[in-house]
Design a protein around this motif. Sequence first.
Motif, mmCIF file in Angstrom:
data_model
loop_
_atom_site.group_PDB
_atom_site.id
_atom_site.type_symbol
_atom_site.label_atom_id
_atom_site.label_comp_id
_atom_site.label_asym_id
_atom_site.label_seq_id
_atom_site.Cartn_x
_atom_site.Cartn_y
_atom_site.Cartn_z
ATOM 1 N N LYS A 8 0.841 -1.195 0.000
ATOM 2 C CA LYS A 8 0.000 0.000 0.000
ATOM 3 C C LYS A 8 0.878 1.248 0.000
ATOM 4 O O LYS A 8 1.721 1.430 0.866
ATOM 5 C CB LYS A 8 -0.882 -0.036 1.253
ATOM 6 C CG LYS A 8 -2.247 0.619 1.155
ATOM 7 C CD LYS A 8 -2.974 0.288 -0.116
ATOM 8 C CE LYS A 8 -4.465 0.577 0.002
ATOM 9 N NZ LYS A 8 -5.222 -0.419 -0.756
ATOM 10 N N THR A 11 0.398 7.602 1.962
ATOM 11 C CA THR A 11 -0.224 8.865 1.545
ATOM 12 C C THR A 11 0.310 9.995 2.415
ATOM 13 O O THR A 11 1.034 9.773 3.383
ATOM 14 C CB THR A 11 -1.751 8.813 1.688
ATOM 15 O OG1 THR A 11 -2.074 8.939 3.074
ATOM 16 C CG2 THR A 11 -2.309 7.527 1.126
ATOM 17 N N ASP A 58 0.882 11.537 -4.929
ATOM 18 C CA ASP A 58 0.129 10.902 -5.995
ATOM 19 C C ASP A 58 -0.102 11.926 -7.106
ATOM 20 O O ASP A 58 -0.708 12.980 -6.894
ATOM 21 C CB ASP A 58 -1.210 10.422 -5.439
ATOM 22 C CG ASP A 58 -1.981 9.635 -6.472
ATOM 23 O OD1 ASP A 58 -2.342 8.494 -6.171
ATOM 24 O OD2 ASP A 58 -2.212 10.162 -7.575
ATOM 25 N N ARG B 67 -7.304 4.293 -9.915
ATOM 26 C CA ARG B 67 -5.912 3.856 -9.748
ATOM 27 C C ARG B 67 -5.318 3.283 -11.040
ATOM 28 O O ARG B 67 -4.449 2.440 -10.995
ATOM 29 C CB ARG B 67 -5.766 2.801 -8.646
ATOM 30 C CG ARG B 67 -6.611 3.004 -7.418
ATOM 31 C CD ARG B 67 -5.809 3.634 -6.308
ATOM 32 N NE ARG B 67 -5.561 5.028 -6.605
ATOM 33 C CZ ARG B 67 -4.526 5.731 -6.194
ATOM 34 N NH1 ARG B 67 -3.588 5.149 -5.504
ATOM 35 N NH2 ARG B 67 -4.399 6.990 -6.499
ATOM 36 N N ARG B 68 -5.853 3.722 -12.147
ATOM 37 C CA ARG B 68 -5.250 3.268 -13.400
ATOM 38 C C ARG B 68 -4.921 4.491 -14.248
ATOM 39 O O ARG B 68 -5.707 5.427 -14.346
ATOM 40 C CB ARG B 68 -6.195 2.351 -14.185
ATOM 41 C CG ARG B 68 -6.370 1.012 -13.532
ATOM 42 C CD ARG B 68 -6.985 0.008 -14.510
ATOM 43 N NE ARG B 68 -5.993 -0.790 -15.185
ATOM 44 C CZ ARG B 68 -5.894 -0.923 -16.507
ATOM 45 N NH1 ARG B 68 -6.697 -0.281 -17.302
ATOM 46 N NH2 ARG B 68 -4.980 -1.709 -17.028
ATOM 47 N N ARG B 125 2.803 6.622 -11.750
ATOM 48 C CA ARG B 125 1.710 5.659 -11.610
ATOM 49 C C ARG B 125 1.447 4.878 -12.897
ATOM 50 O O ARG B 125 0.287 4.692 -13.294
ATOM 51 C CB ARG B 125 0.424 6.354 -11.186
ATOM 52 C CG ARG B 125 0.493 7.028 -9.819
ATOM 53 C CD ARG B 125 0.511 6.002 -8.708
ATOM 54 N NE ARG B 125 0.395 6.621 -7.390
ATOM 55 C CZ ARG B 125 1.431 7.071 -6.678
ATOM 56 N NH1 ARG B 125 2.674 6.979 -7.159
ATOM 57 N NH2 ARG B 125 1.237 7.592 -5.489
ATOM 58 N N ASP B 127 0.850 1.783 -15.199
ATOM 59 C CA ASP B 127 0.129 0.551 -14.892
ATOM 60 C C ASP B 127 1.023 -0.677 -15.019
ATOM 61 O O ASP B 127 0.756 -1.716 -14.431
ATOM 62 C CB ASP B 127 -1.054 0.386 -15.850
ATOM 63 C CG ASP B 127 -2.091 1.480 -15.659
ATOM 64 O OD1 ASP B 127 -2.185 2.017 -14.547
ATOM 65 O OD2 ASP B 127 -2.798 1.792 -16.628
#
Lengths: 351, 351
Positions: A8, A11, A58, B67-68, B125, B127
Amino acid sequence: MIKPGKTKKATILDVAKAVGVHASTVSRALNPQTQHMVAEAVAERIAAASRRLGYTADVFASGLRTRRSNTVGVLIPDIMNPVFPPILRGIEDALATAGCTAIIANAEGEPQRHGTILDRLLGRRVDGLILATAQRRDAVVERCMAEGVPVVLINRTLAGKRPISAVVNDDEGGIKLAVDHLVAQGHRHIAHIAGPQALSTGYARRSGFLAALKTADPALIVEAAAYSETAGDAAMTKLLAGKMPFTAVVAANDLLALGCYDALARVGFHCPRDISVTGFNDMPFVDRFAPPLTTVRIQHYEMGRRAGDVLMEHLRRRDTASVTIRLEPSLVVRGSTAPPAASGRTGSASR
Amino acid sequence: MIKPGKTKKATILDVAKAVGVHASTVSRALNPQTQHMVAEAVAERIAAASRRLGYTADVFASGLRTRRSNTVGVLIPDIMNPVFPPILRGIEDALATAGCTAIIANAEGEPQRHGTILDRLLGRRVDGLILATAQRRDAVVERCMAEGVPVVLINRTLAGKRPISAVVNDDEGGIKLAVDHLVAQGHRHIAHIAGPQALSTGYARRSGFLAALKTADPALIVEAAAYSETAGDAAMTKLLAGKMPFTAVVAANDLLALGCYDALARVGFHCPRDISVTGFNDMPFVDRFAPPLTTVRIQHYEMGRRAGDVLMEHLRRRDTASVTIRLEPSLVVRGSTAPPAASGRTGSASR
DNA sequence: TTGAAAGCGCTAACAT
DNA sequence: ATGTTAGCGCTTTCAA
């Protein structure tokens, strides 16, 4: 069967809790812009904790908030052309120092596809664009200007003076280098394989040819349909089929020059003995061809680097005035050029 | 002075209002996965409205939720190597059909930088990843496997059997093609410039060489420090300085073969008259070198394409079993190989 | 088949 | 210098 392994992601809240401060303090401490608003001691503890937890913001969340992706789109006409890799390296180095990443898109010589590609890039919410695909009048560029998307043109630019940044070569000057070299070698009948006149490079190099060779014969200028070997081959073939004799040809780029090699070989002519050939770009590996290509060297890497820097500046300050940077090319003499044969073989090219 | 021009992007709410439905209905109507839950008539009106308003989902917002990113990272060892552009095209074509975009990163031959680059990509991020940089034991790959990031290796793979997908060439078989060709031409003393043994390609091609040439002399095998022209030059120079005579050399890739050309030229040897040379990859333009290179052709584009397809499949179904695809190479005979000189010049290579 | 409501993780305006 | 609060635009339960 497969280990999910999904560690995970930490954050900003995890960091905040670990340090015992509020999330917004963490945000401020981690952003160089706002770091000054937070006590140094606290900032250090935050930095330590976020490192320990492997925290990275993020991009989706911050992008959603800030509307910035730290991503720029780069549109290339043909990634198979070896000029581009060094240019891309320059661009990437410039972007990397600004914490930005490039998304490279290949236009594959289909101008009508450019619009779709632009949509895709814009859909990715790129902050700006570097376009190596510009035509002298270019719908994609117009759209970007209209929509206020920061753009820097590279290698090619628009017709006329427009308020848009560009990093280009001195194409006229470069061609003059090639022409002067051939003239100095004694060539009097010099042909030109021009690039597509819809592109500033094709247009400017043709102008440069005309300017450098006052005695140029219009019949010795052929426009290639594209910057490709096959187009160069076709153009040279056309030239050879004409009745005008010539002893040298100035090609508008290296790929066209390669095509000349093909056409010459097909009719049994030897370069440079029968016909001298020059290129433009000095793309990687042209020094290894048979014969090694005499060509106009451009500053590939530098061009990319400067374009990247200019775009970053535009992103930093949206009101930055547009600039045009013109890089100086140089001539690299190799084996594809030689004095014309004394034997009066000049006329041999006409059939 | 500068027109902001900021055309406010349409949001899902704009579409919802225009049609008179709730935002969630729009979301469902526009997602192929969930489209079936919405009345056909409504779906059509939504499609029309969203087209009219130029609506595209915000990647940040949907990425934050799902989350993609529909983005994959591609790690390349050296973009200046002309093998890679065709491979990249294959990858991009495969991804494009799946609505995915590649972020290309350049590792520039510095394995220690790979970790940082991986961080940057993961920070974006992505994939999944396509790695062309794998070493036989590779920390980056291990990390990806541990963290459960979908990965497909391309061109190079890991040592031993591992549960990871890869698209590679039959390197042993390819080298055998080259060796057999040379033997058929009458060569008896054949050297090998091996690639880095830390890479599966270097390792497998060396094994292939040994397997194909039972009589191979260990003194005629030199490992190049990298897949580069300078490394090839250095290796060939070492070979020439040795006392073992040879009439041909099998280089582990095209760049190394080019380096051989340089070394040969420096000592005044002619290829193929004195020494025959073969390469591996058949990268663009090697057919134009002096002499045109005899080499083992790999399926560049296909390799990229397959790797992209495999990764897309892994993303679609996270439990997809890993596969290894091995592509068949072929030999392309050109001017750099010829029968050894009858003159007993064989020994000439030894000094 | 559709709507309501919550929330992904972050940042920025505002308050203290 | 730090905390509170709201909300970026979307997807996804849950309810109806």
